[in-house]
Design a protein around this motif. Structure first.
Motif, PDB file in Angstrom:
ATOM      1  N   MET A   1      22.651 -49.346 100.339  1.00 16.45           N
ATOM      2  CA  MET A   1      21.336 -48.819 100.562  1.00 16.45           C
ATOM      3  C   MET A   1      20.183 -49.785 100.094  1.00 16.45           C
ATOM      4  O   MET A   1      20.298 -50.309  98.868  1.00 16.45           O
ATOM      5  CB  MET A   1      21.088 -47.322  99.801  1.00 16.45           C
ATOM      6  CG  MET A   1      21.437 -46.111 100.935  1.00 16.45           C
ATOM      7  SD  MET A   1      20.854 -44.795 100.107  1.00 16.45           S
ATOM      8  CE  MET A   1      21.563 -44.463  98.713  1.00 16.45           C
ATOM      9  N   PRO A   2      19.196 -49.861 100.858  1.00 20.20           N
ATOM     10  CA  PRO A   2      18.082 -50.720 100.702  1.00 20.20           C
ATOM     11  C   PRO A   2      17.110 -50.213  99.862  1.00 20.20           C
ATOM     12  O   PRO A   2      17.110 -48.986  99.649  1.00 20.20           O
ATOM     13  CB  PRO A   2      17.305 -51.419 102.129  1.00 20.20           C
ATOM     14  CG  PRO A   2      17.985 -50.193 103.115  1.00 20.20           C
ATOM     15  CD  PRO A   2      19.114 -49.573 102.390  1.00 20.20           C
ATOM     16  N   THR A   3      16.453 -50.984  99.206  1.00 16.63           N
ATOM     17  CA  THR A   3      15.296 -50.864  98.018  1.00 16.63           C
ATOM     18  C   THR A   3      14.087 -50.888  98.837  1.00 16.63           C
ATOM     19  O   THR A   3      13.883 -51.979  99.282  1.00 16.63           O
ATOM     20  CB  THR A   3      15.401 -51.317  97.014  1.00 16.63           C
ATOM     21  OG1 THR A   3      16.837 -51.380  96.264  1.00 16.63           O
ATOM     22  CG2 THR A   3      14.344 -50.977  95.902  1.00 16.63           C
ATOM     23  N   TYR A   4      13.239 -50.100  98.882  1.00 14.88           N
ATOM     24  CA  TYR A   4      11.858 -50.220  99.382  1.00 14.88           C
ATOM     25  C   TYR A   4      10.892 -50.077  98.353  1.00 14.88           C
ATOM     26  O   TYR A   4      10.861 -49.364  97.456  1.00 14.88           O
ATOM     27  CB  TYR A   4      11.663 -49.129 100.605  1.00 14.88           C
ATOM     28  CG  TYR A   4      12.431 -49.306 101.732  1.00 14.88           C
ATOM     29  CD1 TYR A   4      12.306 -50.270 102.456  1.00 14.88           C
ATOM     30  CD2 TYR A   4      13.553 -48.662 101.723  1.00 14.88           C
ATOM     31  CE1 TYR A   4      13.051 -50.493 103.866  1.00 14.88           C
ATOM     32  CE2 TYR A   4      14.315 -48.761 102.947  1.00 14.88           C
ATOM     33  CZ  TYR A   4      14.255 -49.659 103.973  1.00 14.88           C
ATOM     34  OH  TYR A   4      14.937 -49.734 104.941  1.00 14.88           O
ATOM     35  N   ASP A   5       9.790 -50.705  98.386  1.00 10.20           N
ATOM     36  CA  ASP A   5       8.546 -51.026  97.485  1.00 10.20           C
ATOM     37  C   ASP A   5       7.474 -50.291  98.020  1.00 10.20           C
ATOM     38  O   ASP A   5       7.096 -50.582  99.394  1.00 10.20           O
ATOM     39  CB  ASP A   5       8.317 -52.384  96.881  1.00 10.20           C
ATOM     40  CG  ASP A   5       9.417 -53.200  96.530  1.00 10.20           C
ATOM     41  OD1 ASP A   5      10.336 -52.362  95.620  1.00 10.20           O
ATOM     42  OD2 ASP A   5       9.600 -54.337  96.277  1.00 10.20           O
ATOM     43  N   TYR A   6       6.758 -49.510  97.343  1.00 13.90           N
ATOM     44  CA  TYR A   6       5.857 -48.629  97.759  1.00 13.90           C
ATOM     45  C   TYR A   6       4.646 -49.030  96.587  1.00 13.90           C
ATOM     46  O   TYR A   6       4.843 -49.196  95.464  1.00 13.90           O
ATOM     47  CB  TYR A   6       5.906 -47.248  97.709  1.00 13.90           C
ATOM     48  CG  TYR A   6       7.010 -46.707  98.811  1.00 13.90           C
ATOM     49  CD1 TYR A   6       6.288 -46.671 100.224  1.00 13.90           C
ATOM     50  CD2 TYR A   6       8.315 -46.618  98.782  1.00 13.90           C
ATOM     51  CE1 TYR A   6       7.068 -46.270 101.325  1.00 13.90           C
ATOM     52  CE2 TYR A   6       9.163 -46.443  99.644  1.00 13.90           C
ATOM     53  CZ  TYR A   6       8.573 -46.187 100.953  1.00 13.90           C
ATOM     54  OH  TYR A   6       9.589 -45.790 102.180  1.00 13.90           O
ATOM     55  N   ALA A   7       3.336 -48.827  97.236  1.00  8.95           N
ATOM     56  CA  ALA A   7       2.370 -48.998  96.471  1.00  8.95           C
ATOM     57  C   ALA A   7       1.050 -48.036  96.696  1.00  8.95           C
ATOM     58  O   ALA A   7       0.922 -47.617  97.818  1.00  8.95           O
ATOM     59  CB  ALA A   7       1.513 -50.531  96.507  1.00  8.95           C
ATOM     60  N   CYS A   8       0.415 -47.336  95.804  1.00 15.97           N
ATOM     61  CA  CYS A   8      -0.559 -46.677  95.954  1.00 15.97           C
ATOM     62  C   CYS A   8      -1.816 -47.380  95.648  1.00 15.97           C
ATOM     63  O   CYS A   8      -2.093 -47.558  94.526  1.00 15.97           O
ATOM     64  CB  CYS A   8      -0.564 -45.159  94.682  1.00 15.97           C
ATOM     65  SG  CYS A   8      -1.741 -44.149  95.176  1.00 15.97           S
ATOM     66  N   ASP A   9      -3.023 -47.390  96.767  1.00 16.45           N
ATOM     67  CA  ASP A   9      -4.124 -47.918  96.356  1.00 16.45           C
ATOM     68  C   ASP A   9      -5.156 -46.787  95.683  1.00 16.45           C
ATOM     69  O   ASP A   9      -6.083 -47.450  94.870  1.00 16.45           O
ATOM     70  CB  ASP A   9      -4.879 -48.032  97.942  1.00 16.45           C
ATOM     71  CG  ASP A   9      -4.009 -49.005  98.677  1.00 16.45           C
ATOM     72  OD1 ASP A   9      -3.272 -50.055  98.112  1.00 16.45           O
ATOM     73  OD2 ASP A   9      -4.012 -49.045  99.973  1.00 16.45           O
ATOM     74  N   SER A  10      -4.813 -45.596  95.379  1.00 22.92           N
ATOM     75  CA  SER A  10      -5.543 -44.769  94.564  1.00 22.92           C
ATOM     76  C   SER A  10      -5.557 -44.947  93.491  1.00 22.92           C
ATOM     77  O   SER A  10      -6.523 -45.015  92.656  1.00 22.92           O
ATOM     78  CB  SER A  10      -5.341 -43.306  95.245  1.00 22.92           C
ATOM     79  OG  SER A  10      -5.613 -42.869  96.445  1.00 22.92           O
ATOM     80  N   CYS A  11      -4.374 -44.858  92.573  1.00 24.31           N
ATOM     81  CA  CYS A  11      -4.109 -44.998  91.085  1.00 24.31           C
ATOM     82  C   CYS A  11      -3.230 -46.331  90.772  1.00 24.31           C
ATOM     83  O   CYS A  11      -3.275 -46.700  89.690  1.00 24.31           O
ATOM     84  CB  CYS A  11      -3.182 -43.861  90.704  1.00 24.31           C
ATOM     85  SG  CYS A  11      -1.448 -43.762  91.390  1.00 24.31           S
ATOM     86  N   GLY A  12      -2.965 -46.974  91.940  1.00 21.47           N
ATOM     87  CA  GLY A  12      -2.498 -48.519  91.420  1.00 21.47           C
ATOM     88  C   GLY A  12      -0.844 -48.488  91.028  1.00 21.47           C
ATOM     89  O   GLY A  12      -0.318 -49.412  90.717  1.00 21.47           O
ATOM     90  N   ASN A  13      -0.224 -47.378  91.269  1.00 16.90           N
ATOM     91  CA  ASN A  13       1.138 -47.172  91.146  1.00 16.90           C
ATOM     92  C   ASN A  13       2.157 -47.665  92.018  1.00 16.90           C
ATOM     93  O   ASN A  13       1.860 -47.797  93.181  1.00 16.90           O
ATOM     94  CB  ASN A  13       1.518 -45.546  91.017  1.00 16.90           C
ATOM     95  CG  ASN A  13       3.018 -45.108  90.672  1.00 16.90           C
ATOM     96  OD1 ASN A  13       3.363 -46.128  90.080  1.00 16.90           O
ATOM     97  ND2 ASN A  13       3.535 -44.227  91.039  1.00 16.90           N
ATOM     98  N   ARG A  14       3.126 -48.647  91.513  1.00 17.14           N
ATOM     99  CA  ARG A  14       3.964 -49.310  92.234  1.00 17.14           C
ATOM    100  C   ARG A  14       5.345 -48.645  92.010  1.00 17.14           C
ATOM    101  O   ARG A  14       5.789 -48.768  90.649  1.00 17.14           O
ATOM    102  CB  ARG A  14       3.991 -50.832  91.983  1.00 17.14           C
ATOM    103  CG  ARG A  14       2.484 -51.444  92.403  1.00 17.14           C
ATOM    104  CD  ARG A  14       2.537 -52.741  92.464  1.00 17.14           C
ATOM    105  NE  ARG A  14       3.487 -53.552  93.496  1.00 17.14           N
ATOM    106  CZ  ARG A  14       3.403 -54.077  94.550  1.00 17.14           C
ATOM    107  NH1 ARG A  14       2.109 -54.213  94.984  1.00 17.14           N
ATOM    108  NH2 ARG A  14       4.235 -54.727  95.339  1.00 17.14           N
ATOM    109  N   PHE A  15       6.071 -48.396  92.916  1.00 17.02           N
ATOM    110  CA  PHE A  15       7.495 -47.867  92.396  1.00 17.02           C
ATOM    111  C   PHE A  15       8.561 -48.365  93.578  1.00 17.02           C
ATOM    112  O   PHE A  15       8.044 -48.696  94.797  1.00 17.02           O
ATOM    113  CB  PHE A  15       7.279 -46.418  92.664  1.00 17.02           C
ATOM    114  CG  PHE A  15       6.894 -45.499  93.686  1.00 17.02           C
ATOM    115  CD1 PHE A  15       7.767 -45.155  94.716  1.00 17.02           C
ATOM    116  CD2 PHE A  15       5.352 -45.562  93.892  1.00 17.02           C
ATOM    117  CE1 PHE A  15       7.382 -44.506  95.595  1.00 17.02           C
ATOM    118  CE2 PHE A  15       4.980 -44.977  95.020  1.00 17.02           C
ATOM    119  CZ  PHE A  15       5.997 -44.294  95.865  1.00 17.02           C
ATOM    120  N   GLU A  16       9.740 -48.082  93.246  1.00 20.43           N
ATOM    121  CA  GLU A  16      10.756 -48.648  93.949  1.00 20.43           C
ATOM    122  C   GLU A  16      11.844 -47.175  94.685  1.00 20.43           C
ATOM    123  O   GLU A  16      11.652 -46.522  93.643  1.00 20.43           O
ATOM    124  CB  GLU A  16      11.687 -49.586  93.764  1.00 20.43           C
ATOM    125  CG  GLU A  16      11.459 -50.690  93.394  1.00 20.43           C
ATOM    126  CD  GLU A  16      12.206 -51.649  92.812  1.00 20.43           C
ATOM    127  OE1 GLU A  16      13.195 -51.183  92.265  1.00 20.43           O
ATOM    128  OE2 GLU A  16      12.015 -52.834  92.669  1.00 20.43           O
TER     129      GLU A  16
END
Length: 77
Positions: A1-16
């Protein structure tokens, strides 16, 4: 399964997130609940296995000349 990275512009949280390619993308941030965007990651999981991937794996032992390469492979015989 691939890993996707996401970012939140509101709080700056980055997660996979580990997802199937057919799964819908994540829409909300787990920290603040606002919208997120998928970002490109620099980490690519490529693994070269076996011999022949390095210069010293296939190089002739007597040097890098054409005559030496022909002699080592038996082309002159």
């Amino acid at each position: 399964m691939p890993t996707y990275d996401y970012a939140c512009d509101s709080c700056g949280n980055r997660f996979e997130v580990f997802q199937k390619m057919s799964d819908q993308p994540v829409n909300t941030c787990p920290s603040c609940g606002k919208a997120v965007r998928r970002v490109l990651s620099g980490g690519v999981g490529i693994s070269f296995k076996g011999s022949g991937f390095y210069k010293n794996d296939s190089a002739p032992s007597c040097g890098n000349s054409t005559a030496c390469a022909k002699a080592s492979c038996g082309a002159d015989k």
